[in-house]
Design a protein around this motif. Sequence first.
Motif, PDB file in Angstrom:
ATOM      1  N   GLY A 109       7.272  10.419  -4.720  1.00 11.50           N
ATOM      2  CA  GLY A 109       5.999  10.076  -5.170  1.00 11.50           C
ATOM      3  C   GLY A 109       5.148   9.216  -4.354  1.00 11.50           C
ATOM      4  O   GLY A 109       3.884   8.820  -4.661  1.00 11.50           O
ATOM      5  N   GLU A 110       5.452   9.407  -2.893  1.00 13.42           N
ATOM      6  CA  GLU A 110       4.384   8.830  -2.108  1.00 13.42           C
ATOM      7  C   GLU A 110       3.133   9.516  -1.726  1.00 13.42           C
ATOM      8  O   GLU A 110       3.315  10.613  -1.501  1.00 13.42           O
ATOM      9  N   GLN A 111       2.270   8.892  -1.566  1.00 16.98           N
ATOM     10  CA  GLN A 111       0.989   9.469  -1.338  1.00 16.98           C
ATOM     11  C   GLN A 111       0.954   9.436   0.285  1.00 16.98           C
ATOM     12  O   GLN A 111       1.418   8.725   1.050  1.00 16.98           O
ATOM     13  N   LEU A 112       0.329  10.637   0.622  1.00 16.50           N
ATOM     14  CA  LEU A 112      -0.018  10.866   2.034  1.00 16.50           C
ATOM     15  C   LEU A 112      -0.620   9.746   2.575  1.00 16.50           C
ATOM     16  O   LEU A 112      -1.895   9.479   2.223  1.00 16.50           O
ATOM     17  N   PRO A 113      -0.441   9.347   3.909  1.00 15.36           N
ATOM     18  CA  PRO A 113      -1.039   8.142   4.424  1.00 15.36           C
ATOM     19  C   PRO A 113      -2.279   8.469   5.171  1.00 15.36           C
ATOM     20  O   PRO A 113      -2.236   8.214   6.384  1.00 15.36           O
ATOM     21  N   TYR A 114      -2.956   9.475   4.540  1.00 15.09           N
ATOM     22  CA  TYR A 114      -4.126   9.867   5.495  1.00 15.09           C
ATOM     23  C   TYR A 114      -5.410   9.848   4.459  1.00 15.09           C
ATOM     24  O   TYR A 114      -5.385   9.824   3.221  1.00 15.09           O
ATOM     25  N   PRO A 115      -6.720   9.505   5.020  1.00 21.81           N
ATOM     26  CA  PRO A 115      -7.796   9.541   4.191  1.00 21.81           C
ATOM     27  C   PRO A 115      -8.327  11.085   3.428  1.00 21.81           C
ATOM     28  O   PRO A 115      -7.720  11.820   3.845  1.00 21.81           O
ATOM     29  N   ALA A 116      -9.175  10.830   2.536  1.00 22.29           N
ATOM     30  CA  ALA A 116      -9.555  12.264   1.873  1.00 22.29           C
ATOM     31  C   ALA A 116     -10.259  13.224   2.845  1.00 22.29           C
ATOM     32  O   ALA A 116     -10.877  12.640   3.957  1.00 22.29           O
ATOM     33  N   ALA A 117     -10.127  14.442   2.687  1.00 22.78           N
ATOM     34  CA  ALA A 117     -10.792  15.458   3.594  1.00 22.78           C
ATOM     35  C   ALA A 117     -10.536  15.268   5.164  1.00 22.78           C
ATOM     36  O   ALA A 117     -11.640  15.355   5.979  1.00 22.78           O
ATOM     37  N   ARG A 118      -9.224  15.192   5.500  1.00 22.22           N
ATOM     38  CA  ARG A 118      -8.874  14.609   6.564  1.00 22.22           C
ATOM     39  C   ARG A 118      -8.575  15.991   7.446  1.00 22.22           C
ATOM     40  O   ARG A 118      -8.732  16.016   8.712  1.00 22.22           O
ATOM     41  N   PHE A 119      -7.839  17.112   6.844  1.00 19.10           N
ATOM     42  CA  PHE A 119      -7.311  18.205   7.765  1.00 19.10           C
ATOM     43  C   PHE A 119      -8.025  19.478   7.166  1.00 19.10           C
ATOM     44  O   PHE A 119      -8.276  19.885   6.069  1.00 19.10           O
ATOM     45  N   ASP A 120      -8.045  20.257   8.198  1.00 13.40           N
ATOM     46  CA  ASP A 120      -8.496  21.892   8.123  1.00 13.40           C
ATOM     47  C   ASP A 120      -7.318  22.555   7.381  1.00 13.40           C
ATOM     48  O   ASP A 120      -7.418  23.568   6.931  1.00 13.40           O
TER      49      ASP A 120
END
Length: 252
Positions: A109-120
């Motif tokens: 259940g860990e959230q990805l440690p990246y901000p929203a709208a980060r990757f293509d």
Amino acid sequence: MTVHDQDLVAEWAQRFSEPTAGWSFASFEGKVGSGNPPWSYTDLARRFLPTARSVLDLGTGGGEQFLAFADVLPSDTHATEGWDPNVAIARAALAPHGIDVVAHNAERGEQLPYPAARFDVVMPRHAAYEVTDVARVLRPGGVFLTQQVDGRNLADLSAVFGADPAYPDTTLAVCQELAADAGLVVEEAREWNGKIRFADVATLVSYLRMMPWQLPADFTVERYASALLGLQQRAAPLTFTEVRFLLIARRR
């Protein structure tokens, strides 16, 4: 149990206890044979990667598979891995290519440690993911590309040991619906069934140590020796059923 059977069980137990490193199956070449889905995950990835500005590989294993795309990856490329022993291996393999690897386990259940709208592009191959979190880190128009091992994969093998599928909800229908619910537009969804063949029980045991979720939670070679010896009586090669599915979707 005969002396010969005892020797076999001892050999299989030793094989099952051998440590694993990374996610390479090269050592099984010539001993394990299987078909291929009608799509090529590699070709599909190479369709999207050359124009991507940022890429995230989820569940990279030891980084072996992801390195096949090193020539088309952008400088802004990242990877995650959820199995602790593989994190250091992946970092050692990918760091020379400028790829950062973070420890992350979607099954916990860990959230990805990246901000929203980060990757293509976000691309888990045979790795767990949480689709709402994937949708969160995708840029508008970003591509979610995944090939997954269906929860019914090797169900006929698990049944030999009295085990049910560990991930019964991991099916194309379920994952396709969840992707749509997360706001992704599904562009392609395909499923494939095929056969995998093992040269002998020793090869099978070595293979299964890399995917223990196919086995009962209390599995040891000694505890399930009767089932393994029963397989030993079958005509070689030992044949079971694989199930894979492909899902390609975009964030609106």
